[in-house]
Design a protein around this motif. Structure first.
Motif, mmCIF file in Angstrom:
data_model
loop_
_atom_site.group_PDB
_atom_site.id
_atom_site.type_symbol
_atom_site.label_atom_id
_atom_site.label_comp_id
_atom_site.label_asym_id
_atom_site.label_seq_id
_atom_site.Cartn_x
_atom_site.Cartn_y
_atom_site.Cartn_z
ATOM 1 N N ARG A 153 -29.764 -32.150 19.845
ATOM 2 C CA ARG A 153 -29.536 -33.133 18.769
ATOM 3 C C ARG A 153 -28.999 -32.506 17.491
ATOM 4 N N ARG A 154 -29.322 -31.215 17.257
ATOM 5 C CA ARG A 154 -28.963 -30.619 15.974
ATOM 6 C C ARG A 154 -27.840 -29.586 16.016
ATOM 7 N N ALA A 155 -27.517 -29.041 17.184
ATOM 8 C CA ALA A 155 -26.455 -28.025 17.251
ATOM 9 C C ALA A 155 -25.107 -28.633 17.618
ATOM 10 N N THR A 156 -25.095 -29.912 17.954
ATOM 11 C CA THR A 156 -23.836 -30.592 18.266
ATOM 12 C C THR A 156 -22.950 -30.571 17.014
ATOM 13 N N PRO A 157 -21.667 -30.233 17.196
ATOM 14 C CA PRO A 157 -20.785 -30.184 16.022
ATOM 15 C C PRO A 157 -20.810 -31.498 15.233
ATOM 16 N N GLY A 158 -20.722 -31.370 13.932
ATOM 17 C CA GLY A 158 -20.804 -32.545 13.055
ATOM 18 C C GLY A 158 -21.929 -32.336 12.070
ATOM 19 N N ASP A 159 -22.061 -33.250 11.138
ATOM 20 C CA ASP A 159 -23.046 -33.061 10.072
ATOM 21 C C ASP A 159 -24.437 -33.495 10.475
ATOM 22 N N GLY A 160 -24.498 -34.536 11.288
ATOM 23 C CA GLY A 160 -25.783 -35.201 11.442
ATOM 24 C C GLY A 160 -26.537 -34.784 12.683
ATOM 25 N N VAL A 161 -27.549 -35.582 12.969
ATOM 26 C CA VAL A 161 -28.380 -35.380 14.144
ATOM 27 C C VAL A 161 -27.923 -36.402 15.175
ATOM 28 N N THR A 162 -27.635 -35.930 16.390
ATOM 29 C CA THR A 162 -27.160 -36.838 17.440
ATOM 30 C C THR A 162 -28.352 -37.347 18.268
ATOM 31 N N PRO A 163 -28.181 -38.413 19.042
ATOM 32 C CA PRO A 163 -29.327 -38.998 19.749
ATOM 33 C C PRO A 163 -29.965 -38.095 20.804
ATOM 34 N N GLY A 164 -29.223 -37.167 21.369
ATOM 35 C CA GLY A 164 -29.819 -36.296 22.376
ATOM 36 C C GLY A 164 -30.065 -37.006 23.685
ATOM 37 N N VAL A 165 -30.998 -36.485 24.474
ATOM 38 C CA VAL A 165 -31.198 -36.981 25.835
ATOM 39 C C VAL A 165 -32.313 -38.039 25.915
ATOM 40 N N ARG A 166 -33.481 -37.760 25.407
ATOM 41 C CA ARG A 166 -34.618 -38.676 25.573
ATOM 42 C C ARG A 166 -35.483 -38.741 24.310
ATOM 43 N N GLU A 167 -34.960 -39.364 23.261
ATOM 44 C CA GLU A 167 -35.762 -39.531 22.042
ATOM 45 C C GLU A 167 -37.013 -40.358 22.300
ATOM 46 N N ASP A 168 -36.916 -41.244 23.287
ATOM 47 C CA ASP A 168 -38.007 -42.194 23.535
ATOM 48 C C ASP A 168 -39.310 -41.535 23.999
ATOM 49 N N ILE A 169 -39.228 -40.259 24.436
ATOM 50 C CA ILE A 169 -40.471 -39.631 24.923
ATOM 51 C C ILE A 169 -40.970 -38.518 23.996
ATOM 52 N N ASP A 170 -40.351 -38.402 22.826
ATOM 53 C CA ASP A 170 -40.774 -37.346 21.892
ATOM 54 C C ASP A 170 -42.285 -37.376 21.658
ATOM 55 N N HIS A 171 -42.824 -38.594 21.493
ATOM 56 C CA HIS A 171 -44.246 -38.705 21.123
ATOM 57 C C HIS A 171 -45.176 -38.154 22.203
ATOM 58 N N LEU A 172 -44.736 -38.148 23.466
ATOM 59 C CA LEU A 172 -45.587 -37.652 24.558
ATOM 60 C C LEU A 172 -45.659 -36.133 24.576
ATOM 61 N N TYR A 173 -44.599 -35.517 24.044
ATOM 62 C CA TYR A 173 -44.479 -34.057 24.158
ATOM 63 C C TYR A 173 -44.578 -33.367 22.804
ATOM 64 N N ASP A 174 -45.097 -34.085 21.826
ATOM 65 C CA ASP A 174 -45.361 -33.489 20.522
ATOM 66 C C ASP A 174 -46.718 -32.788 20.602
ATOM 67 N N ALA A 175 -46.682 -31.445 20.573
ATOM 68 C CA ALA A 175 -47.915 -30.657 20.748
ATOM 69 C C ALA A 175 -48.888 -30.925 19.598
ATOM 70 N N PHE A 176 -48.348 -31.237 18.455
ATOM 71 C CA PHE A 176 -49.179 -31.362 17.267
ATOM 72 C C PHE A 176 -50.011 -32.644 17.280
ATOM 73 N N THR A 177 -49.441 -33.731 17.776
ATOM 74 C CA THR A 177 -50.173 -35.002 17.761
ATOM 75 C C THR A 177 -50.919 -35.274 19.071
ATOM 76 N N ASN A 178 -50.696 -34.454 20.083
ATOM 77 C CA ASN A 178 -51.383 -34.636 21.375
ATOM 78 C C ASN A 178 -52.197 -33.394 21.729
ATOM 79 N N PRO A 179 -53.481 -33.344 21.387
ATOM 80 C CA PRO A 179 -54.303 -32.184 21.754
ATOM 81 C C PRO A 179 -54.291 -31.984 23.270
ATOM 82 N N ARG A 180 -54.394 -30.718 23.694
ATOM 83 C CA ARG A 180 -54.255 -30.398 25.121
ATOM 84 C C ARG A 180 -55.195 -31.209 26.009
ATOM 85 N N ALA A 181 -56.437 -31.357 25.576
ATOM 86 C CA ALA A 181 -57.435 -32.016 26.431
ATOM 87 C C ALA A 181 -57.010 -33.420 26.841
#
Ligand code: AVJ
Ligand code: FE
Length: 447
Positions: free
Chosen positions: A63-91
């Motif tokens: 999302r961030r290394a694609t040429p251009g100024d901004g942030v591109t949509p990337g592959v799967r923004e919709d699942i970011d919340h599942l794989y955020d280590a900070f908001t999802n404790p391991r247990a």
């Protein structure tokens, strides 16, 4: 918009491929049932790591290394919340609606294809994230960190042996080195790095380079071994209150710990289990002790009439050459690690006996500072003077000032790309599922 130089582009692609090869090997070693099972509440199911690795690469690189100024949509923004280590404790990760193993692997492949297309098309464009290929190095390092975590999950897994590797090299120097220490004169040296030259991939908490003053001290020539640790156990180490801090005593009594993780006593002898294989401690007596928490290291040091080193002492010993007055990249000099210099990259799935890497020793004769086992230190986690979070404060800054203890030196499970002597690792003082050991220190009396 220009591409990175060919040699840098090749190196970045190679580091990414190396990391992915290891992720796949650790994931493919077990079936889908085991991949989605939680082997310990301290760890994620392995298929979480697989998709989290892909999601970090999606988020920071695609999302961030694609040429251009901004942030591109990337592959799967919709699942970011599942794989955020900070908001999802391991247990709690097994309860999330995670991608299944084949979806997780496919996500990783799709993201990686995009990454390589971007790497092929574009280079630095003034954004700090892209300078010298930093984001590619950061993502390869992140994947390798999870590769080590996945290996720790394998260690906790119960069942038949799933991983195979040749045994570590033997040592001719073990008996000569065990229990010996090396005097370090101390003085002023440069700690940390500025992420330039060969150290462009240094992470935010390793920066900036800054002078520190070190008092003279003695440092163990090698890490404390299984054989030495067994003598501590046989001397009643775990039942002598005076050897333990209050927090350490609370931990071992609450958990009923009487020995390092994986150790058991049977028929008058100690055994351990290493990735599903039972080994007599007598047969691995010269290896550094593994899977001890900070409190166990601290109690052993008290028993031995020593203390744990500080983070400053460790880095000084690993980098400073008193003869030349130079601060170097590694104990052996400035060259990258090789199989002759250090036990890294999961080449062997256990530490090597002490003294097995004489070519990797420091100029003063301290062995195995890099590789084999992470070494617990008596220092908390703080930013260096002038610290700036980069690129995200959840990597390090949010942990500053917490109840953590530092570890240095890398284990046999660490990828070479992370094995810098400036690399800072940390964990809670009660944790021992990591590949942790320690060495001893003492202050010089007549400073
Ligand atoms: C640096 C090992 C403490 O695993 O918690 C992985 C590394 N950070 N993903 C951890 C990390 C984000 C981190 N340690
Ligand atoms: Fe992560």
């Amino acid at each position: 918009m220009s591409r990175y130089p060919d040699d840098l582009r090749a190196r970045l692609a190679d580091e990414l491929a190396t990391a992915r090869g290891r992720t796949q090997a650790l994931a493919d070693a077990v079936d889908d049932v085991e991949l989605t099972r939680q082997h310990s509440p301290l760890m994620s199911p392995l298929h979480w790591d697989v998709a989290h690795i892909a999601n970090m690469e999606d988020f920071w690189l695609v999302r961030r290394a694609t040429p251009g100024d901004g942030v591109t949509p990337g592959v799967r923004e919709d699942i970011d919340h599942l794989y955020d280590a900070f908001t999802n404790p391991r247990a709690g990760r097994p309860q999330l609606p995670l991608l299944d193993p084949s979806e997780a692997r496919a996500y990783g492949r799709t993201v990686r294809e995009r990454t390589l297309e971007i790497l092929d098309a574009a280079g630095a464009d003034g954004r700090p994230l892209l300078e010298d290929g930093f984001v590619y190095g950061m993502i390869a390092q992140h994947e390798q960190q999870h590769v080590e975590t996945m290996l720790a999950t394998h260690q906790l897994r119960v069942g038949p042996k799933a991983l195979h590797a040749p045994p570590p090299p033997a040592s001719e120097l073990a008996q000569e080195l065990i229990g010996t220490e090396v005097f370090h004169p101390g003085g002023r040296f440069t700690m940390g790095v500025d992420a330039t030259g060969a150290d462009v991939f240094a992470l935010d908490n390793e920066r900036p380079a800054h002078p520190v003053d070190v008092e003279p001290f003695h440092l163990g020539a090698v890490p404390v071994t299984n054989g030495e640790y067994a003598r501590f156990l046989d001397d009643g180490g775990y039942s002598r209150r005076e050897l333990w801090s209050d927090a350490g005593w609370d931990q071992i009594t609450a958990e009923g710990w009487v020995a390092p993780m994986t150790w058991e006593h049977a028929d008058g002898a100690w055994y351990r289990t290493s990735f599903g294989e039972r080994q007599a401690i007598a047969d691995v007596a010269d290896q550094p002790v593994l899977h001890v928490c900070f409190h166990e290291a601290d109690a052993y040091a008290r028993w031995a009439g020593r203390r744990l080193p500080t983070e400053v002492e460790w880095e000084y010993a690993a980098r400073f050459d008193p003869a030349s007055g130079e601060t170097r990249r590694f104990p052996w000099g400035d060259d990258d690690p090789t199989p002759e210099l250090a036990n890294l990259d999961q080449r062997h799935l256990q530490p090597a006996p002490v003294g097995a890497y004489p070519k990797g020793a420091s100029p003063l004769g301290v062995h195995q500072l890099v590789g084999d086992v992470w070494e617990w230190l008596d220092s908390g986690f703080e930013g260096y003077p002038g610290f700036a979070p980069f690129p995200y404060k959840e990597y390090s800054e949010v942990f500053f000032g917490g109840d953590f203890r530092m570890l240095r030196g890398s284990s046999f499970g660490v990828g070479s790309i992370n094995a810098r002597t400036t690399f800072r690792n940390w964990d809670l003082p009660i944790r021992r599922q990591i590949f942790s050991g320690f060495r001893l220190a003492r202050s010089a009396e007549n400073a």
